[in-house]
Write a protein that holds these residues in place. Sequence first.
Motif, PDB file in Angstrom:
ATOM      1  N   SER A  77      -8.200 -29.759   8.474  1.00 34.03           N
ATOM      2  CA  SER A  77      -8.849 -30.477   7.325  1.00 34.03           C
ATOM      3  C   SER A  77      -7.317 -31.496   6.966  1.00 34.03           C
ATOM      4  O   SER A  77      -5.965 -31.480   7.383  1.00 34.03           O
ATOM      5  N   GLY A  78      -7.618 -32.290   6.038  1.00 36.62           N
ATOM      6  CA  GLY A  78      -6.380 -33.247   5.460  1.00 36.62           C
ATOM      7  C   GLY A  78      -6.557 -34.662   5.966  1.00 36.62           C
ATOM      8  O   GLY A  78      -5.727 -35.603   5.506  1.00 36.62           O
ATOM      9  N   GLY A  79      -7.399 -35.009   6.662  1.00 34.13           N
ATOM     10  CA  GLY A  79      -7.731 -36.481   7.212  1.00 34.13           C
ATOM     11  C   GLY A  79      -8.236 -37.299   6.192  1.00 34.13           C
ATOM     12  O   GLY A  79      -8.458 -36.885   5.028  1.00 34.13           O
ATOM     13  N   GLY A  80      -8.394 -38.692   6.397  1.00 41.33           N
ATOM     14  CA  GLY A  80      -8.774 -39.437   5.362  1.00 41.33           C
ATOM     15  C   GLY A  80      -8.106 -41.022   5.407  1.00 41.33           C
ATOM     16  O   GLY A  80      -7.718 -41.482   6.411  1.00 41.33           O
ATOM     17  N   LEU A  81      -8.511 -41.748   4.450  1.00 43.38           N
ATOM     18  CA  LEU A  81      -8.224 -43.107   4.321  1.00 43.38           C
ATOM     19  C   LEU A  81      -6.628 -43.078   3.451  1.00 43.38           C
ATOM     20  O   LEU A  81      -6.569 -42.570   2.513  1.00 43.38           O
ATOM     21  N   VAL A  82      -5.518 -43.786   4.115  1.00 46.25           N
ATOM     22  CA  VAL A  82      -4.432 -44.103   3.308  1.00 46.25           C
ATOM     23  C   VAL A  82      -3.953 -45.425   3.669  1.00 46.25           C
ATOM     24  O   VAL A  82      -4.262 -46.027   4.649  1.00 46.25           O
ATOM     25  N   GLN A  83      -3.105 -45.906   2.742  1.00 49.07           N
ATOM     26  CA  GLN A  83      -2.586 -47.401   3.071  1.00 49.07           C
ATOM     27  C   GLN A  83      -1.329 -47.085   3.707  1.00 49.07           C
ATOM     28  O   GLN A  83      -0.715 -46.157   3.804  1.00 49.07           O
ATOM     29  N   PRO A  84      -0.753 -48.550   4.465  1.00 45.76           N
ATOM     30  CA  PRO A  84       0.405 -48.348   5.170  1.00 45.76           C
ATOM     31  C   PRO A  84       1.422 -47.833   4.231  1.00 45.76           C
ATOM     32  O   PRO A  84       1.513 -48.247   3.024  1.00 45.76           O
ATOM     33  N   GLN A 121       2.687 -33.015   8.846  1.00 45.45           N
ATOM     34  CA  GLN A 121       3.050 -33.916   7.659  1.00 45.45           C
ATOM     35  C   GLN A 121       3.440 -35.214   8.293  1.00 45.45           C
ATOM     36  O   GLN A 121       4.238 -35.432   8.962  1.00 45.45           O
ATOM     37  N   MET A 122       2.552 -36.296   7.764  1.00 47.80           N
ATOM     38  CA  MET A 122       2.696 -37.506   8.267  1.00 47.80           C
ATOM     39  C   MET A 122       3.184 -38.478   6.992  1.00 47.80           C
ATOM     40  O   MET A 122       2.667 -38.634   6.090  1.00 47.80           O
ATOM     41  N   SER A 123       4.158 -39.310   7.192  1.00 47.41           N
ATOM     42  CA  SER A 123       4.829 -40.099   6.457  1.00 47.41           C
ATOM     43  C   SER A 123       5.140 -41.696   7.203  1.00 47.41           C
ATOM     44  O   SER A 123       5.040 -41.681   8.298  1.00 47.41           O
ATOM     45  N   SER A 124       5.283 -42.602   6.135  1.00 48.19           N
ATOM     46  CA  SER A 124       5.558 -43.854   6.805  1.00 48.19           C
ATOM     47  C   SER A 124       4.237 -44.072   7.572  1.00 48.19           C
ATOM     48  O   SER A 124       4.786 -44.909   8.534  1.00 48.19           O
ATOM     49  N   LEU A 125       3.116 -43.671   7.229  1.00 47.75           N
ATOM     50  CA  LEU A 125       1.874 -44.284   8.121  1.00 47.75           C
ATOM     51  C   LEU A 125       2.056 -45.857   8.364  1.00 47.75           C
ATOM     52  O   LEU A 125       2.331 -46.437   7.572  1.00 47.75           O
ATOM     53  N   LYS A 126       1.480 -46.019   9.736  1.00 48.52           N
ATOM     54  CA  LYS A 126       1.323 -47.354   9.966  1.00 48.52           C
ATOM     55  C   LYS A 126      -0.305 -47.761  10.540  1.00 48.52           C
ATOM     56  O   LYS A 126      -0.842 -46.501  10.952  1.00 48.52           O
ATOM     57  N   PRO A 127      -0.609 -48.699  10.375  1.00 50.80           N
ATOM     58  CA  PRO A 127      -2.107 -48.872  10.941  1.00 50.80           C
ATOM     59  C   PRO A 127      -2.300 -48.395  12.323  1.00 50.80           C
ATOM     60  O   PRO A 127      -3.331 -47.880  12.714  1.00 50.80           O
ATOM     61  N   GLU A 128      -1.275 -48.504  13.285  1.00 50.62           N
ATOM     62  CA  GLU A 128      -1.373 -47.994  14.558  1.00 50.62           C
ATOM     63  C   GLU A 128      -1.376 -46.494  14.847  1.00 50.62           C
ATOM     64  O   GLU A 128      -1.863 -45.809  15.777  1.00 50.62           O
TER      65      GLU A 128
END
Length: 116
Positions: free
Chosen positions: A7-14, A81-88
């Motif tokens: 669980s926890g996926g989704g759409l997030v801004q860069p 925990q994912m931070s500073s997410l990038k389009p890649e």
Amino acid sequence: QVQLVESGGGLVQPGGSLRLSCAASGSIFGINIMAWYRQAPGKERELVAGITSGGSTNYAGSVKGRFTISRDNTKNTVYLQMSSLKPEDTAVYCCYIQEFNAADYWGQGTQVTVSS
């Protein structure tokens, strides 16, 4: 048999953050390795991060310093925990576990999309 529920996926801004969870249930012998893999369209599946029963971790170079893997052995759950997410970072993220008896299992995957 062991089941993995992510669980926890989704759409997030860069630049944003997400936290993925993967809970194991069923006839669990004992979990040694827990890990997250991802597969982007047209690319091979790659290891994102792994954690051993002793707490040792390893990360793909592309996520080091931005992602943190952890586990709660009382809940048979692994987190990313994912931070500073990038389009890649956009991909389907799957959890993986390997038990001490060498049996291994995969989750069905959760989509993470990083886009403005």
